[in-house]
Structure formats: C-alpha cells, structure tokens
Motif scaffolding. Structure first.
Motif, mmCIF file in Angstrom:
data_model
loop_
_atom_site.group_PDB
_atom_site.id
_atom_site.type_symbol
_atom_site.label_atom_id
_atom_site.label_comp_id
_atom_site.label_asym_id
_atom_site.label_seq_id
_atom_site.Cartn_x
_atom_site.Cartn_y
_atom_site.Cartn_z
ATOM 1 N N UNK A 1 -13.409 57.320 -42.757
ATOM 2 C CA UNK A 1 -12.282 57.575 -42.049
ATOM 3 C C UNK A 1 -11.036 56.810 -42.330
ATOM 4 N N UNK A 2 -11.288 55.869 -43.266
ATOM 5 C CA UNK A 2 -10.033 55.064 -43.683
ATOM 6 C C UNK A 2 -8.879 55.864 -44.478
ATOM 7 N N UNK A 3 -7.847 55.627 -44.046
ATOM 8 C CA UNK A 3 -6.640 56.391 -44.583
ATOM 9 C C UNK A 3 -6.173 55.588 -46.125
ATOM 10 N N UNK A 4 -6.192 56.525 -46.971
ATOM 11 C CA UNK A 4 -5.550 55.899 -48.324
ATOM 12 C C UNK A 4 -4.561 56.771 -48.854
ATOM 13 N N UNK A 5 -3.241 56.181 -49.303
ATOM 14 C CA UNK A 5 -2.470 57.033 -50.097
ATOM 15 C C UNK A 5 -2.823 57.452 -51.470
ATOM 16 N N UNK A 6 -3.881 56.670 -51.976
ATOM 17 C CA UNK A 6 -4.377 56.498 -53.372
ATOM 18 C C UNK A 6 -5.433 57.625 -53.492
ATOM 19 N N UNK B 1 2.267 65.146 -52.002
ATOM 20 C CA UNK B 1 1.437 66.068 -52.741
ATOM 21 C C UNK B 1 0.147 65.880 -52.294
ATOM 22 N N UNK B 2 -0.451 64.682 -52.104
ATOM 23 C CA UNK B 2 -1.827 64.449 -51.754
ATOM 24 C C UNK B 2 -2.313 65.009 -50.570
ATOM 25 N N UNK B 3 -0.987 64.894 -49.644
ATOM 26 C CA UNK B 3 -1.546 65.416 -48.136
ATOM 27 C C UNK B 3 -1.567 67.025 -48.389
ATOM 28 N N UNK B 4 -0.802 67.556 -49.106
ATOM 29 C CA UNK B 4 -0.706 69.121 -49.390
ATOM 30 C C UNK B 4 -2.322 69.484 -49.968
#
Lengths: 446, 144
Positions: free
Chosen positions: A169-174, B49-52
């Motif tokens: 559930x940890x959020x990551x941008x990568x 983009x990753x979210x999409x």
C-alpha cells in the motif's frame, strides 16, 4: 467436530467454493481470447478478466485459509472461538469487499498493479477485515488451554501475511520501486508466509489423518518452514533481476531461489513419510488424497517448474512470457488450492455429520482436476517456449508469434474443461454434505 | 537426532537472519551510489503517465519491465520499436485498435494524456535493466 463454533468455517468454505467457480469462468474467457475468440471484448476486456481471475484466486484462497483457521484453532486451543457473531460479521464484510472489488474491475475501478488491483480506498477495508479476523483467532489461541506448534505456525503465517500486505500500500512515483515493494507482498506471501499457513494446515491434517505423534510432525514442520524462509526470503531476488535494480540480486536471487525447490521437496517427503509411518488410518480417504496431493503437486509446480525459469540466464529470456503462467498455474493449484480442498474434505464430514469419506465422485474430482491442471500447465509451457524462441530469440513480431500459439490455447481449453468437470464434481460433493449442525458434535476419530 | 527445540531455533534463527540480510540488500540497492532505477529523471509528466498506466490497468494485458499479463506486447523500449507517432495514434484512437485481429480497448486519451504516457515509457527506457532491454529492443537484433 469438537466445538460448536467450528461450524463458522463451513460458510467461509462455501464462499470460497463460490468464488473458485467464478474464477474458472473468467479463466475460460481469457483462454478463449488467447485462442482468437474474444467475443466478450466489449463487455469484459482481457485486462478485466485477468484482474478478476487472479483476484478471485487470492480471495477464495484467503477465505479458505480463514475457514481453515476457524476450524483448526478452536480444536488446537481446546476452547470455543471467542465470538462467533463477530466471525460472521467478518465473513459478510469479506464477501462485500470482494464483491465491490470484482464488480469495480468491470468499471475501471482498480489500480493496475499485478495481483494487487484492489484500489487503495478498498485496501483500508481489507485491513479492517483482516484485523478483525486476526483478533478473533489470536485471542482464541491465547485464551485457549494449549498453544500447539501447529496453531502457532498457522497464526504466525496469517499475521505476517497481513503485515506484508501493508508494504503493497506504500505509494511510489517510480515504477521500479512500486514493483520492488509489490513483490514484498506477492512473493513473500506465496513463497514465504503462505507456506506457514499451508504448513500449519498440512501438519494439522497429518496429525488427524495418520495418527503419527504430534511431537514428531511438529518438529519437522519447524524444519520445513525454516527451509522455506531460508530460501524464500532472499529468493525474492528472482523478481529483481530485470526490473531496474542492482545486479547483486542476480547473484542473491539466483542462489537462494535455486534452493527453494528443496523446501518443497522436504514438504513432499515429510507428508509421504508421515503417511507411511502412520499406523492408524483415518477412514476419510478423500482428505488424504488431497493432503498428499497438495504436498506432491506443490513440489512439482512451485519447486521444479519454478526452478525451470528461476536462474538469471534463463529468466533473461522467459521473464514476462507465458512461461510464468505455466509455473503459476501448477504452483498455486498444488500448494494452495489443493490444501484448501484438503482441509474442506477433512472438515466437512465432521461439521455436517455426513461421513461421505469415500466415493467414486470424490476420487473422480481429484483425478480429473489434477490431470486437467497438468494438461493446462503443459499447454502453457509449450506456448511459453514457442513465445520465448520466436519472439525473444528470432525477434519475430509479438502478434505473429501469438498467432502461432493459438493452437496451444485450444489444447489449454480442452484440458481446462476436464479440470472444470473435476471441480464441479467436488462442488457436488460439497453440496451433498449438507449444512453444518450441532448434531455433528461428538468425539471424532482423531 | 534433531530435537524440536533445535528445529524451532533453526526456523527462528534462519528467518531473522535472512530477513535482516534482505532488508540490508534493499537499502543497499536503492542507495544513491547503487541506484540504477533512473529515479532522478522522474518528472511530473512521468508520474501522471504512471497514474494513467495504473488507472487503466494496462498491465492487465501488456507487460512493462517484463511484468504484467502476456496478452499484448512488452512496452519496455516501445518508443524505440514503434516511434512516438504510432504510440500516440494507438492511445488516442476512438475505435478499438486491432493489429492482427487482437483488440485493444479504445481508450481515446487526449493529446495531453498520450504525452504523459509517452513520457512514462520514455522514462522506463532509460532504466538500467541488467541486459533485459537488449532482449526486447530491436537494437539488439542479431546479437543473441
């Protein structure tokens, strides 16, 4: 059955069977799409079918594990469950969360993270549900007259499974980190803590079915779960070869995942030896089939077929191909589906009082589903090898290669039909046992 | 002969030691000097983009970094293979894209959304994948 509250397990098993049936239907949708028949694309596109298929698997197995815990823990702790009412609340909320998730997948309400598609908002409900479950199990265990190794290993597996879910559930941008920690859930579940759950259930069943001394069985249980963690934790590295992290994982993952089959081999040898050693033969032959079957098929599916593509040199080509589906199907079937079917086969007659221990239908269910699943695994394997060779080695176009694999999916569908008939027979057996009743309370042949 | 107590010690000891090594290796591989995940080049467009990518469960058919389903092509190095124009056309088309008969859902993304997804793919392409990129990239033709 020794305690009235064990009856709650029946309803978890019933939910489990319902979801299992649905899982198979969605599997067929995917199989047909791969074979070139995607008539349902507008209503149920492949990604929906896929998310539903894998998530139903996870939920029906978890429901089966929970049912197993509600059956096993009172008997091991020698007391009633602390609250039957709350156990039903937990069952209903589990079913509701599951239904919302599955329906949501048809309306783009999801998170496209393989196996963990349940959106974060629902994740919190899952957490509450699992906390309630763990509370009931652990309080019962610690208020109980005795704390057996079997009960401790099973509870530990369930507790760690819940804790590890949080890392997903940890959020990551990568994407790399997202993937890295997603495996903390997925890999450490199936090649780690779920094996504690499996080991706990297996040990309970072996004690009941073979009559071998508990001390002997539980000693070996420790050795096996020890081997599992020793190889499985660092074996997580096999998911990290080619996703954008350090080369150190090629070495660590390669070595430790090569050891993983040993843990499964130990488990298979353990089950078979305990059966041979046992002097008292329990009359429930079907439960014994499923129990020994689980130990043996998990060694083939999870141990051997996992090893087939776990070395970095091989995985470089097989990573992200149908070879993974080949291993995945037999591994989940052997290790987890069959152990759930085993505990159901053992406990149903005890909860309902109908001692349908041995029947042609029951044996057919076992053999047809197993032969069907092995056939499916071979079909996936052939399609996977074709894909690896044509696409990765000869650099053919993706869709050109997919056309070549369509015939293997026709074979897959035929084998899946055999598998499904076996499972339908199992469902009929389940139904024929009738409902659980207090009249079934008695001193069982243990 | 092994006693139950020794068996338990083996289980607990082995588990604690391997977990500690595992956590240590995790910290090591994401440390500044060892990180190869192209972390420093993540832009806002990449994140969008990753979210999409997640909101539409692209992984339910495709693979990326070799992970996902096996119904549609691997998208690591897809820009190199297909070029931005082709990808943009696939993402923005209002009708099902069906190369060789296999259909992709017509997402009908806007030009901005398509640009975000392309930024995401572009970012993916610069990750050091320990050689996997050469297996899925046309640049590696003839090498294997």
């Amino acid at each position: 059955m020794k305690y009235k509250s064990q009856k709650v397990a029946y309803w978890f098993f019933a939910l489990s069977m319902l979801l299992f049936g649905l899982q198979i239907i969605y599997g067929f949708i995917m199989g047909f799409a791969h074979a070139g028949f995607d008539g349902l694309h507008a209503a149920i596109p492949f990604n929906t079918a896929r998310a539903v298929h894998t998530n139903l698997l996870v939920v029906w197995l978890l429901s089966g594990f929970m049912g197993a815990a509600y059956y096993i823990i009172p008997e091991e702790a020698q007391r009633e469950l602390v609250s039957v009412k709350l156990a039903y609340v937990q069952l209903i909320s589990l079913a509701i969360v599951g239904v919302i998730a599955i329906v949501g997948y048809h309306f783009n309400y999801w998170e496209g993270r393989k196996f963990l598609e349940i959106p974060r908002s629902l994740d919190y409900l899952v957490v509450v549900n699992v906390l309630l479950f763990l509370g009931l199990i652990l309080v019962t265990l610690f208020k109980g007259k005795r704390r057996t190794t079997t009960a401790l290993v099973l509870s530990m597996g369930l507790l760690f499974a819940a804790l590890l879910y949080l890392s997903g559930m940890l959020p990551f941008d990568s994407q790399v980190k997202d993937s890295f920690f997603r495996w903390w859930v997925v890999h450490l579940w199936v090649e780690g803590v779920w094996e504690l759950i499996m080991g706990g259930i297996l040990s309970f069943l072996l004690i009941k079915l073979t009559g071998v001394d508990r001390e002997v069985i539980e000693k070996w249980l420790y050795v096996i779960v020890g081997l599992t963690f020793l190889s499985g934790v660092l074996g997580t590295g096999h998911h990290y070869y080619y996703i954008g992290v350090n080369k150190i994982w090629l070495i660590v993952g390669g070595i430790f995942s090569a050891l993983e089959p040993l843990a499964f081999l130990a488990m298979a040898l353990f089950a078979v030896n305990m059966y041979r050693k046992g002097e008292k033969k329990h009359p429930n032959k079907l439960a014994l089939y499923w129990t020994l079957g689980a130990a043996i098929v998990s060694f083939i599916g999870a141990g051997l077929l996992g090893f087939a593509h776990t070395l970095p040199q091989t995985n470089l080509y097989t990573h992200g191909t149908l070879v993974t589906a080949m291993h995945g199907h037999l591994a989940f079937w052997g290790a987890y589906a069959m152990i759930v079917l085993a505990i159901i086969s053992y406990s149903l007659p005890n909860m309902t009082g109908r001692k349908l221990y041995e029947s042609t239908r029951g044996r057919m269910a076992f053999w047809m589903s197993n032969i069907g699943m092995i056939g499916m695994t071979v079909a996936f394997g052939v399609a996977g090898v074709v894909q690896v060779y044509l696409e990765r080695k000869l650099k053919m176009e993706f869709m050109e290669v997919q056309k070549q694999t369509e015939i293997h999916f026709v074979v897959l569908i035929i084998c899946a039909t055999l598998f499904m008939i076996g499972i339908i027979l199992y469902f009929i057996d389940f139904y024929k046992h009738g409902k659980p009743t207090n009249e079934a309370l008695e001193v069982q042949p243990t | 002969m092994l006693s139950k107590k020794q068996a338990r010690a083996f289980f607990l000891g082995g588990t604690v030691v391997t977990f500690l090594i595992f956590i240590g290796l995790t910290i090591y591989s994401f440390s500044k000097s060892q990180d190869q995940s192209n972390d420093e080049n993540i832009t806002e467009a990449v994140v969008r983009g990753k979210k999409l990518w997640e909101d539409n469960n692209c992984m339910g058919c495709h693979t990326i970094l070799g992970e996902g389903a096996y119904y549609a092509p691997e998208l690591t190095k897809v820009i190199e293979r297909r070029g931005e124009g082709y990808i943009k056309a696939v993402l923005t088309t209002p009708v099902d894209w069906a190369p060789n008969g296999r259909k992709m859902v017509a997402y009908g993304f806007t030009a901005e959304e398509a640009a975000d997804l392309i930024a995401f793919f572009d970012w993916i392409d610069d990750i050091d994948l320990n050689g996997f990129d050469t297996v899925v990239s046309p640049l590696a033709k003839g090498e294997n």
